[in-house]
Design a protein around this motif. Structure first.
Motif, PDB file in Angstrom:
ATOM      1  N   ALA A  93       0.832  -1.210   0.000  1.00 52.57           N
ATOM      2  CA  ALA A  93       0.000   0.000   0.000  1.00 52.57           C
ATOM      3  C   ALA A  93       0.871   1.265   0.000  1.00 52.57           C
ATOM      4  N   THR A  94       1.916   1.239   0.801  1.00 50.72           N
ATOM      5  CA  THR A  94       2.828   2.386   0.881  1.00 50.72           C
ATOM      6  C   THR A  94       3.463   2.653  -0.478  1.00 50.72           C
ATOM      7  N   ILE A  95       3.851   1.588  -1.152  1.00 58.59           N
ATOM      8  CA  ILE A  95       4.507   1.741  -2.452  1.00 58.59           C
ATOM      9  C   ILE A  95       3.484   2.148  -3.528  1.00 58.59           C
ATOM     10  N   GLU A  96       2.271   1.631  -3.427  1.00 52.84           N
ATOM     11  CA  GLU A  96       1.217   2.074  -4.356  1.00 52.84           C
ATOM     12  C   GLU A  96       0.989   3.582  -4.215  1.00 52.84           C
ATOM     13  N   TYR A  97       1.002   4.046  -2.984  1.00 53.37           N
ATOM     14  CA  TYR A  97       0.831   5.489  -2.727  1.00 53.37           C
ATOM     15  C   TYR A  97       1.976   6.284  -3.369  1.00 53.37           C
ATOM     16  N   ALA A  98       3.198   5.789  -3.170  1.00 52.01           N
ATOM     17  CA  ALA A  98       4.370   6.482  -3.727  1.00 52.01           C
ATOM     18  C   ALA A  98       4.283   6.583  -5.246  1.00 52.01           C
ATOM     19  N   VAL A  99       3.811   5.500  -5.865  1.00 47.15           N
ATOM     20  CA  VAL A  99       3.769   5.442  -7.322  1.00 47.15           C
ATOM     21  C   VAL A  99       2.606   6.259  -7.887  1.00 47.15           C
ATOM     22  N   SER A 100       1.415   6.046  -7.326  1.00 42.73           N
ATOM     23  CA  SER A 100       0.238   6.642  -7.962  1.00 42.73           C
ATOM     24  C   SER A 100      -0.054   8.060  -7.489  1.00 42.73           C
ATOM     25  N   VAL A 101       0.344   8.421  -6.277  1.00 37.86           N
ATOM     26  CA  VAL A 101       0.061   9.779  -5.783  1.00 37.86           C
ATOM     27  C   VAL A 101       1.303  10.677  -5.867  1.00 37.86           C
ATOM     28  N   HIS A 103       4.076   9.872  -7.602  1.00 34.82           N
ATOM     29  CA  HIS A 103       4.681   9.699  -8.926  1.00 34.82           C
ATOM     30  C   HIS A 103       6.183   9.480  -8.878  1.00 34.82           C
ATOM     31  N   THR A 104       6.667   8.680  -7.930  1.00 32.57           N
ATOM     32  CA  THR A 104       8.098   8.362  -7.969  1.00 32.57           C
ATOM     33  C   THR A 104       8.346   7.435  -9.168  1.00 32.57           C
ATOM     34  N   PRO A 105       9.330   7.748  -9.985  1.00 33.14           N
ATOM     35  CA  PRO A 105       9.563   6.939 -11.193  1.00 33.14           C
ATOM     36  C   PRO A 105      10.384   5.676 -10.957  1.00 33.14           C
ATOM     37  N   LEU A 106      10.926   5.520  -9.744  1.00 33.63           N
ATOM     38  CA  LEU A 106      11.821   4.392  -9.492  1.00 33.63           C
ATOM     39  C   LEU A 106      11.515   3.749  -8.146  1.00 33.63           C
ATOM     40  N   ILE A 107      11.502   2.402  -8.126  1.00 32.55           N
ATOM     41  CA  ILE A 107      11.396   1.674  -6.866  1.00 32.55           C
ATOM     42  C   ILE A 107      12.617   0.781  -6.752  1.00 32.55           C
ATOM     43  N   MET A 108      13.267   0.828  -5.609  1.00 34.40           N
ATOM     44  CA  MET A 108      14.370  -0.106  -5.370  1.00 34.40           C
ATOM     45  C   MET A 108      14.091  -0.925  -4.113  1.00 34.40           C
ATOM     46  N   VAL A 109      14.175  -2.255  -4.256  1.00 35.25           N
ATOM     47  CA  VAL A 109      14.187  -3.132  -3.085  1.00 35.25           C
ATOM     48  C   VAL A 109      15.662  -3.276  -2.725  1.00 35.25           C
ATOM     49  N   GLN A 174       4.218  -8.079  -9.829  1.00 37.88           N
ATOM     50  CA  GLN A 174       3.016  -8.873 -10.093  1.00 37.88           C
ATOM     51  C   GLN A 174       1.883  -8.645  -9.108  1.00 37.88           C
ATOM     52  N   LYS A 175       2.217  -8.126  -7.922  1.00 40.82           N
ATOM     53  CA  LYS A 175       1.269  -8.190  -6.828  1.00 40.82           C
ATOM     54  C   LYS A 175       0.048  -7.288  -6.991  1.00 40.82           C
ATOM     55  N   THR A 176       0.260  -6.124  -7.581  1.00 40.89           N
ATOM     56  CA  THR A 176      -0.821  -5.170  -7.555  1.00 40.89           C
ATOM     57  C   THR A 176      -1.104  -4.564  -8.927  1.00 40.89           C
ATOM     58  N   PRO A 177      -2.366  -4.474  -9.284  1.00 39.11           N
ATOM     59  CA  PRO A 177      -2.714  -3.893 -10.589  1.00 39.11           C
ATOM     60  C   PRO A 177      -2.190  -2.464 -10.738  1.00 39.11           C
ATOM     61  N   ILE A 178      -2.146  -1.727  -9.630  1.00 40.99           N
ATOM     62  CA  ILE A 178      -1.686  -0.330  -9.711  1.00 40.99           C
ATOM     63  C   ILE A 178      -0.216  -0.279 -10.123  1.00 40.99           C
ATOM     64  N   ILE A 179       0.618  -1.029  -9.409  1.00 37.90           N
ATOM     65  CA  ILE A 179       2.053  -0.992  -9.720  1.00 37.90           C
ATOM     66  C   ILE A 179       2.308  -1.647 -11.085  1.00 37.90           C
ATOM     67  N   TYR A 180       1.576  -2.718 -11.364  1.00 34.03           N
ATOM     68  CA  TYR A 180       1.730  -3.400 -12.658  1.00 34.03           C
ATOM     69  C   TYR A 180       1.463  -2.448 -13.818  1.00 34.03           C
ATOM     70  N   LYS A 181       0.422  -1.656 -13.671  1.00 35.99           N
ATOM     71  CA  LYS A 181       0.044  -0.716 -14.737  1.00 35.99           C
ATOM     72  C   LYS A 181       1.180   0.294 -15.002  1.00 35.99           C
ATOM     73  N   PHE A 182       1.734   0.820 -13.952  1.00 37.89           N
ATOM     74  CA  PHE A 182       2.823   1.794 -14.102  1.00 37.89           C
ATOM     75  C   PHE A 182       4.090   1.132 -14.654  1.00 37.89           C
TER      76      PHE A 182
END
Ligand SMILES: [Zn+2]
Length: 206
Positions: A93-101, A103-109, A174-182
């Protein structure tokens, strides 16, 4: 929807530019050529909001603070940390927020050398070790990484740390449609890195 005027226009980057900036920051950190941190520097700008250029899912380990490792300031990195750097619903959820609200262009684990949770997970799988209180859930979360790493040659501990990063990058994709879409449209990039306690360098592994 996005800010009409992002508080930090220099943080509006393509995924590749964001990754290049992150790695350049790590290079400065390794070379001891870091910028100074101070509250007064940007705080008026940041009252308007935030537009960090990268989201980091990292370990809580006190030796691996993303702002230090990448030589960044407040407002630059959106950081989620849990011992063992793995995904739970709240972290997704935290990462979905970062991406969709935001708009961070990069995620690093980001995993790291010498991770205590990886060691605990190995003991849990190999010797059936049990940990008190809620701590068992940390060891269990890395169980899939241990089982995968056991099939590999080389150092088991290092391989568990690496597999845990790789598996969580895959889960995020794969986990979330929101992150998958981006991610599938190329608007964000999801990568994995391992921080070396010896050198301070972050190596990309996914
Ligand atoms: Zn750790």
């Amino acid at each position: 929807m996005f800010y009409k005027m992002p508080p930090q226009p220099e943080n509006v980057l393509t995924p590749d530019a964001a990754l290049a900036r992150l790695m350049a920051g790590n290079k400065r950190y390794v070379e001891g050529n870091v910028s100074s941190q101070s509250f007064t520097q940007d705080h008026t700008t940041l009252l308007k909001g935030q537009n960090p250029y990268a989201t980091i899912l990292g370990c809580s380990d006190s030796r691996v603070s993303p702002e230090f490792c990448f030589d960044e300031q407040h407002g630059d990195l959106f950081v989620a940390r849990v011992a063992g750097n793995y995904l739970t619903t709240d972290f997704v959820a935290t990462i979905e927020y970062a991406v969709s609200v935001l708009h961070t262009p990069l995620i690093m684990v980001m995993g790291h050398e010498g991770c205590g949770v990886a060691k605990a997970a190995i003991n849990a799988v190999r010797q059936n070790q049990q940990f008190p209180g809620h701590m068992q859930s940390l060891a269990s979360a890395l169980g899939p990484a241990v089982r995968e790493a056991k099939k590999m040659s080389g150092d088991l501990y290092e391989n568990v740390i690496r597999m845990n990063v790789i598996q969580n990058v895959e889960r995020l994709k794969q986990k979330t449609p929101i992150i998958y879409k981006f991610a599938s449209s190329g608007r964000i990039k999801i990568v994995g890195g391992i921080y070396s306690l010896k050198t301070g360098k972050v190596e990309l592994v996914a």
